[in-house]
Design an enzyme around this catalytic site. Structure first.
Site, PDB file in Angstrom:
ATOM      1  N   HIS A  23       0.930  -1.094  -0.072  1.00  0.00           N
ATOM      2  CA  HIS A  23      -0.068   0.221  -0.006  1.00  0.00           C
ATOM      3  C   HIS A  23       0.667   1.207   0.240  1.00  0.00           C
ATOM      4  O   HIS A  23       0.790   2.161  -0.728  1.00  0.00           O
ATOM      5  CB  HIS A  23      -0.840   0.061   1.262  1.00  0.00           C
ATOM      6  CG  HIS A  23      -1.630   1.275   1.528  1.00  0.00           C
ATOM      7  ND1 HIS A  23      -3.086   1.187   1.364  1.00  0.00           N
ATOM      8  CD2 HIS A  23      -1.418   2.328   1.745  1.00  0.00           C
ATOM      9  CE1 HIS A  23      -3.642   2.427   1.521  1.00  0.00           C
ATOM     10  NE2 HIS A  23      -2.408   3.143   1.999  1.00  0.00           N
ATOM     11  N   GLU A  24       1.742   1.372   0.858  1.00  0.00           N
ATOM     12  CA  GLU A  24       2.682   2.473   1.116  1.00  0.00           C
ATOM     13  C   GLU A  24       3.728   2.710  -0.106  1.00  0.00           C
ATOM     14  O   GLU A  24       3.776   3.609  -0.732  1.00  0.00           O
ATOM     15  CB  GLU A  24       3.442   2.558   2.525  1.00  0.00           C
ATOM     16  CG  GLU A  24       2.689   2.693   3.571  1.00  0.00           C
ATOM     17  CD  GLU A  24       1.709   3.800   3.737  1.00  0.00           C
ATOM     18  OE1 GLU A  24       2.048   4.861   2.987  1.00  0.00           O
ATOM     19  OE2 GLU A  24       0.573   3.469   4.162  1.00  0.00           O
ATOM     20  N   HIS A  50       1.791   4.346  -2.818  1.00  0.00           N
ATOM     21  CA  HIS A  50       1.779   5.958  -2.767  1.00  0.00           C
ATOM     22  C   HIS A  50       3.085   6.507  -3.218  1.00  0.00           C
ATOM     23  O   HIS A  50       3.190   7.588  -3.751  1.00  0.00           O
ATOM     24  CB  HIS A  50       1.606   6.368  -1.121  1.00  0.00           C
ATOM     25  CG  HIS A  50       0.115   6.122  -0.708  1.00  0.00           C
ATOM     26  ND1 HIS A  50      -0.857   6.944  -1.293  1.00  0.00           N
ATOM     27  CD2 HIS A  50      -0.329   5.611   0.555  1.00  0.00           C
ATOM     28  CE1 HIS A  50      -1.943   6.676  -0.516  1.00  0.00           C
ATOM     29  NE2 HIS A  50      -1.600   5.927   0.583  1.00  0.00           N
ATOM     30  N   HIS A  95       3.005   6.486  -6.969  1.00  0.00           N
ATOM     31  CA  HIS A  95       2.291   7.516  -7.500  1.00  0.00           C
ATOM     32  C   HIS A  95       2.968   8.915  -7.324  1.00  0.00           C
ATOM     33  O   HIS A  95       2.728   9.767  -8.328  1.00  0.00           O
ATOM     34  CB  HIS A  95       1.008   7.907  -6.462  1.00  0.00           C
ATOM     35  CG  HIS A  95      -0.024   8.629  -6.802  1.00  0.00           C
ATOM     36  ND1 HIS A  95      -1.105   8.853  -6.141  1.00  0.00           N
ATOM     37  CD2 HIS A  95      -0.346   9.109  -8.188  1.00  0.00           C
ATOM     38  CE1 HIS A  95      -2.080   9.952  -6.849  1.00  0.00           C
ATOM     39  NE2 HIS A  95      -1.724   9.811  -8.108  1.00  0.00           N
TER      40      HIS A  95
HETATM   41 ZN   LIG Z   1      -3.038   5.316   2.110  1.00  0.00          ZN
END
Ligand SMILES: [Zn+2]
Length: 672
Positions: free
Chosen positions: A461-462, A465, A468
């Site tokens: 998940h991180e 980020h 992105h």
């Molecule tokens: Zn998040």
């Protein structure tokens, strides 16, 4: 005095930055930024992009970077001196940020520029930046006359005070509560770890026996495991009547907060607070968010009822046909018993397949496969701790897109949790800079650090980020990377979690730390089956919070609907298994909605919204290949590279070929 913060170059000299550099650097850069902003506000035309928006972007760039570095160091290697320096400058820096959209000179300059032929002919990214900047100023009241501006200021002041009061009431009334159990016999069902924690807690308070509180670990342990139903009821009731009496009574405060928010939205020309909040989100209006929540509820209801019947039958299996109906404080308890009966999933057994280092490499490999990038270690770069490593992310033409630091293990000076911090959002050709932090249990006794499966998901998940942030190719810094709408920002991160349950992706990294065996199929299918257990109940709970949030910020009126707690209780009841008692007052402790002037108010729906986006976007990978590079490159080009340079719905549609649908999420949850 040499101050490295005033002449920053790459690589960042983490070995030279000291606490005593911080306040002087920030003060100097604050003065510089203030002077630059004042100069723009006082400037006379003719106006160009460069002399207005361009100048505004440049005015605070150095200050932003230095604040970002201090904030980062405060998170990973704090000291009392560092914290003091940070706290000393924070109020002035925040004051500068919030003064920008209220600066009448800046507003005048921006409006005048927006009427020029150059503004009319701006390329799309700069045009969007202009439109968004004007909208941000309007949302702060820049266009209002001075009476209305004063009114707005008064509302904001009161909201800030009263929401702080709300939080303190929740905290104080929670802290006032305790249950002391003298006899261990009263703790039947609780795991040893919870008993030990309760014993330590009592000792710490100078008391005998076992002490239970409304802190999450204590509360959850009792509701999940305590065999004594009276014990469960007592703690459940305390939790759900917090801050409803005496000097910590939040009931009148809730009504007041709603009134102030509505007044604020009205002053700014919006029908209600939801429309005001969602105006710059992907959902656009409160009505759109409500439609979304309603659809998901309709599609979840039958599975929800089926799960509830199953749970009650299970209780009857255990306690006979005359077993009483479930009460609110029984649900978690019997659900846990049912889960254990159904799934013999041993988290520890699973853990052996997820060494932290391999999971990290797995995230790298996945990004390389999907997005045609290369990630390589960088040596000789200054870091804040010897354990920290740096990596470079390059595209297929060897162009550096970003550098990032990886900080995997806990330290006393590091905050807990997992996060990605975008230190520099760069405009091409400059490279982005980011930090990736986890708090994995460190290697010990010859064993590597082993992650739980949900920690692997958090890592991915991180890392999403981070991608992105680092893959951003946006030409305007303020619209780059993860600076996107709140209901869109979790798409790039949550989509990464999907690969953690796919055979093809797991084979890239999941290996037993001793035998090097891949994850056995039987474990994988058990793991995936356990994920959908009581999914409809979990979903209904979230939908209940989202529905109540939207109803309060769109429809609720005290004259028409009466007592706000009763109004909320009726809505939440429709999403719950068992009937609530009369005094049920979850709302009085709902910090997400009322603990901050804005917080998640009118935004609770975005948790589910983001899940729909990530499941639906991942659906394309499911259809065309979980490791398909052509789909990956489209996701990179149409979503990850674009930041906020286009409307998020347009980005989604460009990738998926249509607007989001809820079907993929329901399917993933085993509900559709
Ligand atoms: Zn998040």
């Amino acid at each position: 005095m040499q101050n490295p913060l005033l002449e920053l170059r790459r690589p960042i000299p983490f070995d030279q930055i000291r606490e005593e550099h911080m306040e002087p650097a920030v003060r100097a850069l604050l003065a510089e930024a203030t002077a630059a902003i004042d100069a723009i506000a006082a400037s006379q035309g003719p106006y160009t992009y460069d002399s207005t928006l361009g100048a505004l972007e440049r005015s605070s760039e150095k200050l932003e970077l230095v604040m970002s570095l201090i904030e980062h160091l405060e998170s990973v290697s704090t000291t009392p001196a560092l914290r003091a320096a940070y706290n000393a400058v924070l109020p002035d820096v925040s004051a500068l940020w919030s003064s920008i959209p209220l600066n009448p000179g800046l507003w005048r300059v921006l409006v005048e520029f927006s009427n020029t032929p150059e503004a009319a002919a701006l390329e799309p990214t700069r045009r969007r930046f202009l439109d968004k900047t004007l909208a941000d100023f309007r949302r702060s009241g820049a266009q209002l006359d001075s009476d209305k501006k004063e009114q707005l200021k008064a509302i904001d002041r009161e909201l800030s005070l009263i929401t702080t009061r709300f939080s303190q009431n929740v905290l104080d009334s929670s802290n006032e509560f305790e249950i002391l159990v003298e006899d261990e016999a009263g703790l039947a069902g609780l795991p040893d770890s919870a008993k030990q924690a309760a014993r330590d807690n009592a000792q710490h308070k100078g008391k005998s026996g076992y002490r239970f509180t409304l802190q999450a670990p204590s509360l959850t342990a009792v509701l999940t495991h305590a065999d004594d139903r009276g014990f469960r009821e007592q703690i459940w009731r305390a939790q759900n009547t917090r801050a409803t009496s005496g000097e910590h009574d939040n009931r009148p405060i809730v009504a007041k907060i709603l009134e102030l928010r509505k007044a604020k939205a009205n002053v700014l020309g919006f029908r209600d607070f939801a429309d005001f909040q969602l105006d710059d989100r992907m959902a656009k209006t409160g009505a759109d968010a409500k439609r979304f929540i309603d659809e998901l509820r309709e599609r979840t209801e039958s599975a929800f009822e089926r799960e509830n019947r199953e749970l009650f039958s299970f209780r009857k299996e255990l306690e006979g046909e005359s077993a009483p109906a479930l009460e609110p404080w029984d649900v978690t308890y019997y659900a846990e018993k049912l889960r254990r009966a159904r799934f013999a999933l041993d988290e520890e057994e699973l853990r052996a397949y997820f060494p932290a280092e391999l999971a990290l490499k797995g995230a790298f490999t996945l990004a390389e496969r999907l997005y045609d990038v290369r990630i390589e270690p960088v040596s000789g770069v200054p870091v804040w701790d010897p354990e920290v490593r740096a990596y470079r992310l390059l595209d297929s033409a060897n162009v550096e897109l970003g550098t990032f630091y990886v900080d995997l293990y806990p330290r006393e000076t590091k905050r807990s949790g997992a996060w990605m911090h975008g230190l520099v959002a760069a405009v091409p050709p400059a490279a982005n800079l980011a930090v990736f932090c986890l708090n994995a249990s460190p290697p010990a006794g010859g064993k590597p650090s082993l992650l739980l499966h949900r920690d692997v998901e958090t890592l991915f998940h991180e890392f999403g980020h981070l991608l992105h942030h680092c893959l951003s190719r946006v030409s305007v810094r303020s619209l780059a990377g993860t600076r996107v709408a709140q209901d869109f920002v979790e798409l790039p991160s949550q989509i990464m979690e999907n690969w953690c349950s796919e055979r093809e992706a797991l084979d890239l990294f999941a290996r037993h730390y001793e035998t090097n065996e891949p994850l056995p199929t039987v474990l994988l299918s058990r793991m995936n089956a356990a994920r959908t257990f009581r999914a409809a109940n979990m979903q209904m709970r979230q939908l209940g919070f989202a529905a109540v949030d939207l109803a309060l910020h769109i429809d609720y009126s005290p004259e028409k609907d009466g007592d706000v707690l009763a109004y909320a209780r009726d809505i939440l009841q429709k999403h719950a298994v068992a009937p609530f008692p009369e005094d049920y007052a979850m709302l009085a402790g709902f910090l997400h909605l009322f603990g901050h002037p804005v917080g998640y108010a009118a935004g609770y729906y975005s948790y589910k919204w983001a899940e729909v986006l990530d499941a639906d976007a991942f659906g394309r990978f499911k259809e065309e290949g979980v490791l398909s590079r052509s789909v990956g490159l489209q996701f990179r080009d149409r979503v990850l590279a674009r930041g906020d340079s286009q409307d998020p719905m347009d980005l989604f549609v460009a990738f998926r070929g249509r607007k989001p649908r809820v079907d993929a999420l329901l399917k993933r949850q085993g509900l559709g």
